[in-house]
Design a protein around this motif. Structure first.
Motif, mmCIF file in Angstrom:
data_model
loop_
_atom_site.group_PDB
_atom_site.id
_atom_site.type_symbol
_atom_site.label_atom_id
_atom_site.label_comp_id
_atom_site.label_asym_id
_atom_site.label_seq_id
_atom_site.Cartn_x
_atom_site.Cartn_y
_atom_site.Cartn_z
ATOM 1 N N VAL A 1 4.572 -43.041 50.882
ATOM 2 C CA VAL A 1 3.704 -41.939 51.301
ATOM 3 C C VAL A 1 3.765 -40.789 50.286
ATOM 4 C CG1 VAL A 1 3.347 -40.158 53.058
ATOM 5 C CG2 VAL A 1 3.775 -42.531 53.740
ATOM 6 N N PHE B 1 0.441 -45.776 57.733
ATOM 7 C CA PHE B 1 1.040 -44.825 56.797
ATOM 8 C C PHE B 1 -0.004 -44.179 55.885
ATOM 9 C CE2 PHE B 1 4.683 -47.721 57.684
ATOM 10 C CZ PHE B 1 5.486 -46.785 58.330
ATOM 11 N N THR C 1 -0.819 -40.594 57.333
ATOM 12 C CA THR C 1 0.257 -39.645 57.585
ATOM 13 C C THR C 1 0.578 -38.905 56.302
ATOM 14 O OG1 THR C 1 2.460 -39.401 58.555
ATOM 15 C CG2 THR C 1 2.122 -41.266 57.070
ATOM 16 N N VAL D 1 6.115 -38.691 57.953
ATOM 17 C CA VAL D 1 6.271 -40.129 57.795
ATOM 18 C C VAL D 1 7.479 -40.682 58.562
ATOM 19 C CG1 VAL D 1 7.545 -39.902 55.617
ATOM 20 C CG2 VAL D 1 6.382 -42.040 56.143
ATOM 21 N N ALA E 1 9.125 -46.497 53.406
ATOM 22 C CA ALA E 1 7.819 -45.933 53.784
ATOM 23 C C ALA E 1 7.670 -44.511 53.259
ATOM 24 C CB ALA E 1 7.655 -45.966 55.302
#
Length: 350
Positions: free
Chosen positions: A36, A164, A167, A172, A32
Motif C-alpha cells: 500500500v 487494499f 485503502t 492498511v 500488505a
C-alpha cells in the motif's frame, strides 16, 4: 525476474519469525502495508504488487526471499552496487540483488516498473483495475508464462487483495485485521496497530550459576569447519535449465583430475565438454558432466560487465564454438557490457 516459480523450502515456522512465513495468508498480513505504501508513492495497485510477491516467493518461502530478502527476483544488472547472491534461475549461478530489508525489495520493484520504458503504458491504466494491470504486465513482457496474467488475477480474487487498492497506509493495518480477526491475539501485530495500548513489562533478571569448563570442552562447542576435501566430496550433480544437462558448481578450488576421478569421467572429456584451457578449476566455476547443447534455453542474453563468451557458454549450457558463430564473433573476442548475445540462431533452421 522472469522465472515464475522458485524452489520452495518446507519450513516449520511461527508467525512473523525472521524471514519465514508458513502460509500465503501470513505473507499478506506481513507485507500488505509495504504494498500500500508503494501504491501511494508510485501508483502501482497494491493488489498487483502483493500478488506478484506471493507468486515470486511462493508465499515468502523462496531462497531469494529467505536469504536475500529479494521478493521480486530482481537480478543485479549493471547499475547495482549493493550486496549480491548467486541463484539458479534461467541459468546457474545468476547474480541477484540482496537487500537488508524486504521493504527495500518492494521499493526496488516499484522503481523497476516506473523507470523502464517497457512498462510506461501501465501507468495510463486505472489504478484500481487490477485485471488491466495484470494483462498489461504480461503484454509488456514481464514474464514468459502465457498464464501469468490469469495467475495474478486468481491470487488477487482468491485473497480479495483488491480491497487494499481502496485503502491507505494509515488504515492498511486495520484492513488486515478485518480480513484476519484472529490477529487480535497476536501481540506483535497489535503492537504495530496500537502501540500505546501495549503494556511494557519490566525485564526479569535470572541468575544462572557459573560453571567453569575446560578449554577442551569449550573447543568441542565450536562449530567444526569442513576441510576442502570434505567440501569437494559433497558436490551434488544438478540439472541445468537447458534440457536438463548434468552439471556441478565447484565449491572450492580444485583440479580437473579430482573431478574426473570423483565422477568417473575421463579428464579429456571434461576438458572438451567445458572448453577448458587449464587444469585448475576455481570456486563457483560451472562444469558440465556431458556435452553441452548447440542452443541455449533462452533466445538472447545481455552480457554483464567482466563476462567473456566462455562464461556465457557455461551459464547457458551452450557450446562455445556455436556461441561465437551465432554472434558472428571471432574466437577469443570479448563482449562489451550490455551487448545482446544470441543463444539461439536468429533464423529458424531449414
Amino acid at each position: 525476474m522472469k522465472r515464475l516459480f522458485l524452489l520452495i523450502s518446507i519450513l516449520v515456522v511461527s508467525k512473523f519469525s525472521a524471514q519465514t512465513w508458513a502460509t500465503e495468508d501470513q505473507y499478506i498480513q506481513r507485507f500488505a502495508q509495504y504494498a500500500v505504501e508503494e501504491m501511494e508513492k508510485y501508483k502501482i495497485p497494491a493488489s498487483i504488487t502483493l500478488a506478484q510477491g506471493l507468486l515470486e516467493t511462493g508465499g515468502g518461502q523462496s531462497i531469494l526471499a529467505q536469504e536475500g530478502k529479494n521478493h521480486f527476483g530482481i537480478k543485479c544488472k549493471e547499475d547495482w552496487t549493493g550486496k549480491t547472491m548467486k541463484h539458479t534461475d534461467d541459468a546457474p549461478n545468476e547474480c541477484f540483488r540482496v537487500y537488508d530489508d524486504p521493504k527495500q525489495s518492494y521499493e526496488d520493484h516499484s522503481k523497476f516498473l516506473a523507470t523502464r520504458k517497457y512498462y510506461t503504458n501501465l501507468f495510463t491504466l486505472d489504478m484500481k483495475d487490477y485485471k488491466a494491470w495484470a494483462n498489461g504486465l504480461k503484454k509488456a513482457g514481464y514474464a514468459t508464462n502465457p498464464r501469468y496474467a490469469s495467475i495474478l488475477i486468481g491470487k488477487i480474487e482468491r485473497y480479495k487483495l483488491y480491497e487494499f487498492d481502496n485503502t491507505n497506509s494509515k488504515e492498511v493495518l486495520y484492513a488486515v485485521l478485518r480480513k484476519y480477526p484472529d490477529l487480535k491475539d497476536d501481540k506483535a501485530f497489535m503492537a504495530k496497530l496500537e502501540p500505546s495500548k501495549i503494556i511494557k513489562k519490566e525485564p526479569v533478571t535470572v541468575k544462572v550459576p557459573y560453571k567453569q569448563t575446560s578449554y577442551a570442552e569449550q573447543q568441542k562447542r565450536v562449530e567444526r569447519i569442513k576441510s576442502n576435501a570434505e567440501i569437494l566430496n559433497s558436490i551434488l550433480i544438478k540439472s541445468h535449465p537447458n534440457e536438463g544437462l548434468k552439471y556441478i558448481v565447484i565449491p572450492e578450488d580444485t583440479t580437473v583430475r579430482f573431478i574426473a576421478a570423483k565422477f568417473k569421467i575421463s579428464e579429456s572429456k571434461l576438458v572438451k565438454w567445458n572448453e577448458l584451457e587449464t587444469d585448475i578449476l576455481h570456486k563457483n566455476d560451472i562444469v558440465f558432466l556431458e556435452s553441452k547443447n548447440s542452443d541455449g534455453n533462452t533466445a538472447t542474453y545481455k552480457a554483464e560487465s567482466g563476462e567473456n563468451m566462455h562464461d556465457i557458454a557455461q551459464k547457458f549450457g551452450i557450446k562455445l564454438t556455436k556461441l561465437y558463430a551465432k554472434n558472428r564473433m571471432d574466437e577469443g573476442q570479448k563482449p562489451v557490457a550490455g551487448q545482446l548475445i544470441y543463444l539461439i540462431d536468429k533464423k529458424p533452421k531449414n
